[in-house]
Design a protein around this motif. Sequence first.
Motif, PDB file in Angstrom:
ATOM      1  N   LYS A 118       0.819  -1.212   0.000  1.00 65.60           N
ATOM      2  CA  LYS A 118       0.000   0.000   0.000  1.00 65.60           C
ATOM      3  C   LYS A 118       0.856   1.267   0.000  1.00 65.60           C
ATOM      4  O   LYS A 118       0.406   2.333  -0.404  1.00 65.60           O
ATOM      5  CB  LYS A 118      -0.917   0.014   1.232  1.00 65.60           C
ATOM      6  CG  LYS A 118      -1.875  -1.159   1.321  1.00 65.60           C
ATOM      7  CD  LYS A 118      -2.673  -1.105   2.616  1.00 65.60           C
ATOM      8  CE  LYS A 118      -3.584  -2.315   2.762  1.00 65.60           C
ATOM      9  NZ  LYS A 118      -4.313  -2.291   4.058  1.00 65.60           N
ATOM     10  N   ILE A 119       2.078   1.142   0.480  1.00 65.67           N
ATOM     11  CA  ILE A 119       2.944   2.302   0.674  1.00 65.67           C
ATOM     12  C   ILE A 119       3.903   2.530  -0.483  1.00 65.67           C
ATOM     13  O   ILE A 119       4.108   3.670  -0.919  1.00 65.67           O
ATOM     14  CB  ILE A 119       3.734   2.142   1.990  1.00 65.67           C
ATOM     15  CG1 ILE A 119       2.793   2.161   3.187  1.00 65.67           C
ATOM     16  CG2 ILE A 119       4.795   3.232   2.131  1.00 65.67           C
ATOM     17  CD1 ILE A 119       3.462   1.815   4.512  1.00 65.67           C
ATOM     18  N   ILE A 120       4.495   1.467  -0.996  1.00 66.86           N
ATOM     19  CA  ILE A 120       5.576   1.566  -1.983  1.00 66.86           C
ATOM     20  C   ILE A 120       5.077   1.219  -3.377  1.00 66.86           C
ATOM     21  O   ILE A 120       4.455   0.177  -3.578  1.00 66.86           O
ATOM     22  CB  ILE A 120       6.735   0.635  -1.586  1.00 66.86           C
ATOM     23  CG1 ILE A 120       7.245   0.990  -0.182  1.00 66.86           C
ATOM     24  CG2 ILE A 120       7.864   0.718  -2.595  1.00 66.86           C
ATOM     25  CD1 ILE A 120       8.222  -0.016   0.376  1.00 66.86           C
ATOM     26  N   ILE A 284       9.428   2.697   6.712  1.00 71.13           N
ATOM     27  CA  ILE A 284       8.514   3.130   5.649  1.00 71.13           C
ATOM     28  C   ILE A 284       7.214   3.717   6.211  1.00 71.13           C
ATOM     29  O   ILE A 284       6.306   4.061   5.451  1.00 71.13           O
ATOM     30  CB  ILE A 284       8.199   1.982   4.674  1.00 71.13           C
ATOM     31  CG1 ILE A 284       7.460   0.849   5.370  1.00 71.13           C
ATOM     32  CG2 ILE A 284       9.478   1.496   3.991  1.00 71.13           C
ATOM     33  CD1 ILE A 284       6.935  -0.222   4.411  1.00 71.13           C
ATOM     34  N   SER A 285       7.146   3.845   7.519  1.00 71.71           N
ATOM     35  CA  SER A 285       5.950   4.426   8.143  1.00 71.71           C
ATOM     36  C   SER A 285       5.907   5.936   7.895  1.00 71.71           C
ATOM     37  O   SER A 285       6.920   6.565   7.570  1.00 71.71           O
ATOM     38  CB  SER A 285       5.957   4.163   9.650  1.00 71.71           C
ATOM     39  OG  SER A 285       6.994   4.911  10.282  1.00 71.71           O
ATOM     40  N   ARG A 286       4.734   6.526   8.070  1.00 74.31           N
ATOM     41  CA  ARG A 286       4.607   7.976   7.904  1.00 74.31           C
ATOM     42  C   ARG A 286       5.533   8.719   8.849  1.00 74.31           C
ATOM     43  O   ARG A 286       6.142   9.731   8.487  1.00 74.31           O
ATOM     44  CB  ARG A 286       3.156   8.412   8.163  1.00 74.31           C
ATOM     45  CG  ARG A 286       2.179   8.011   7.078  1.00 74.31           C
ATOM     46  CD  ARG A 286       0.866   8.743   7.270  1.00 74.31           C
ATOM     47  NE  ARG A 286      -0.139   8.340   6.295  1.00 74.31           N
ATOM     48  CZ  ARG A 286      -1.283   8.980   6.107  1.00 74.31           C
ATOM     49  NH1 ARG A 286      -1.586  10.031   6.858  1.00 74.31           N
ATOM     50  NH2 ARG A 286      -2.152   8.561   5.207  1.00 74.31           N
ATOM     51  N   GLU A 287       5.628   8.217  10.056  1.00 77.27           N
ATOM     52  CA  GLU A 287       6.439   8.861  11.080  1.00 77.27           C
ATOM     53  C   GLU A 287       7.893   8.990  10.645  1.00 77.27           C
ATOM     54  O   GLU A 287       8.504  10.066  10.759  1.00 77.27           O
ATOM     55  CB  GLU A 287       6.344   8.051  12.373  1.00 77.27           C
ATOM     56  CG  GLU A 287       7.004   8.700  13.569  1.00 77.27           C
ATOM     57  CD  GLU A 287       6.833   7.863  14.830  1.00 77.27           C
ATOM     58  OE1 GLU A 287       6.870   8.447  15.923  1.00 77.27           O
ATOM     59  OE2 GLU A 287       6.673   6.623  14.722  1.00 77.27           O
ATOM     60  N   ALA A 288       8.458   7.910  10.154  1.00 76.43           N
ATOM     61  CA  ALA A 288       9.863   7.929   9.735  1.00 76.43           C
ATOM     62  C   ALA A 288      10.043   8.616   8.392  1.00 76.43           C
ATOM     63  O   ALA A 288      10.990   9.395   8.195  1.00 76.43           O
ATOM     64  CB  ALA A 288      10.398   6.502   9.666  1.00 76.43           C
ATOM     65  N   ASN A 302       6.993   6.770   0.668  1.00 75.75           N
ATOM     66  CA  ASN A 302       5.610   6.821   1.149  1.00 75.75           C
ATOM     67  C   ASN A 302       4.924   8.035   0.537  1.00 75.75           C
ATOM     68  O   ASN A 302       5.221   9.186   0.886  1.00 75.75           O
ATOM     69  CB  ASN A 302       5.603   6.906   2.674  1.00 75.75           C
ATOM     70  CG  ASN A 302       4.217   6.669   3.260  1.00 75.75           C
ATOM     71  OD1 ASN A 302       3.217   7.107   2.702  1.00 75.75           O
ATOM     72  ND2 ASN A 302       4.156   5.989   4.398  1.00 75.75           N
ATOM     73  N   SER A 303       4.004   7.795  -0.376  1.00 72.07           N
ATOM     74  CA  SER A 303       3.352   8.879  -1.115  1.00 72.07           C
ATOM     75  C   SER A 303       2.428   9.728  -0.252  1.00 72.07           C
ATOM     76  O   SER A 303       1.963  10.783  -0.683  1.00 72.07           O
ATOM     77  CB  SER A 303       2.559   8.306  -2.299  1.00 72.07           C
ATOM     78  OG  SER A 303       1.575   7.387  -1.834  1.00 72.07           O
ATOM     79  N   ALA A 304       2.181   9.292   0.972  1.00 71.77           N
ATOM     80  CA  ALA A 304       1.315  10.055   1.864  1.00 71.77           C
ATOM     81  C   ALA A 304       2.042  11.258   2.468  1.00 71.77           C
ATOM     82  O   ALA A 304       1.406  12.122   3.085  1.00 71.77           O
ATOM     83  CB  ALA A 304       0.792   9.161   2.989  1.00 71.77           C
TER      84      ALA A 304
END
Length: 342
Positions: A118-120, A284-288, A302-304
């Motif tokens: 979902k992220i990459i 790969i989390s939003r936080e990092a 992460n496109s978010a």
Amino acid sequence: MKKFSFTKGLALATAVFTLSGCSKKTEEARLQKVVVYAYDSFISEWGPGPELVKLFKSSTGYDLEFVSCEDGVQLVTRTVIEKNNPQADVILGIDNALVAHALEAKILTPYRPKDADKIISPSLQTALTKDWSLTPFDWSHFAMIYDSQSSVPAPASLLDLTKAEYRKGIILLDPRTSTPGRGFVAWTQAVFGDGYLDFWKALKPNILTVASSWSAGYGLFTKGEAPLVISYTTSPAYHIEYENTDRFTALMFNEGHIMQVEGAGVVRGAANEKGAKAFIDFLISREAQAVLPLTQWMYPVNSAIALPKSYQQGAPVATKTLTVPAADVDAAVEQVARLLAE
């Protein structure tokens, strides 16, 4: 027959018990820490490393220890040397030009992090590996960075770099030790094909120095030692963000650019494999990922993540991406190194 001394026996048993207790405590302490091999700029005081240490601790409870390996090539070399007795849990900074060496050496354990699909984007993942031996965490294109306050005009192509007006005006990076240096060699191959060595022969008089690492080379450039340096399209955003200047610009050539995708992977035989996987999830989390744009100066995977205005102003994305087989780059790196040493 020797008599057994109860006192000596008790002392020996106590020593063994104590050593076992120390060993157990040491093992437990190691399992609370994740050791990550990374390159200099990532873990410098101005890089993302220090902030990630704090965030990872608060997010997972693990202590995070970064160990400097200078640049990407050294990362792989050190991990291969330690293959039979791994000291790192994670290796961070292997890019799409080095991944073949890491896979051949079998120093990685495949791991698909949580929500990775979902992220990459698939294109970033396949640029590294299909089996998730490495997980992408950032990307950018290589570019020549130009000092607009210099006395020379901006080159419009790689071939322009061979012009006499750039004599001793270009800073490059050693392709044997630096991933951007290796990327530049690949770029010349992609553009000039079998004639890439002729380009390098014409370029040689214009090279001021070949630095061992990105940090060393870019540092010389910002000190005004030369008007041109190999770096990333995202590099000028730093100067806009923190120095409020657009003096340094990424030159976009119509011939196209080589893209670098950097990944992190779990080291095969890691002492703390569970912690290593937790770190890959975290990376790969939003936080990092939110930490990377203004510290790592690369695009997050992460496109978010909302990019800062400095990226919109000074971090162009190449419209044409060039590629070269890694095996071809290996041979070219040796050829170029020999030519430069002559």
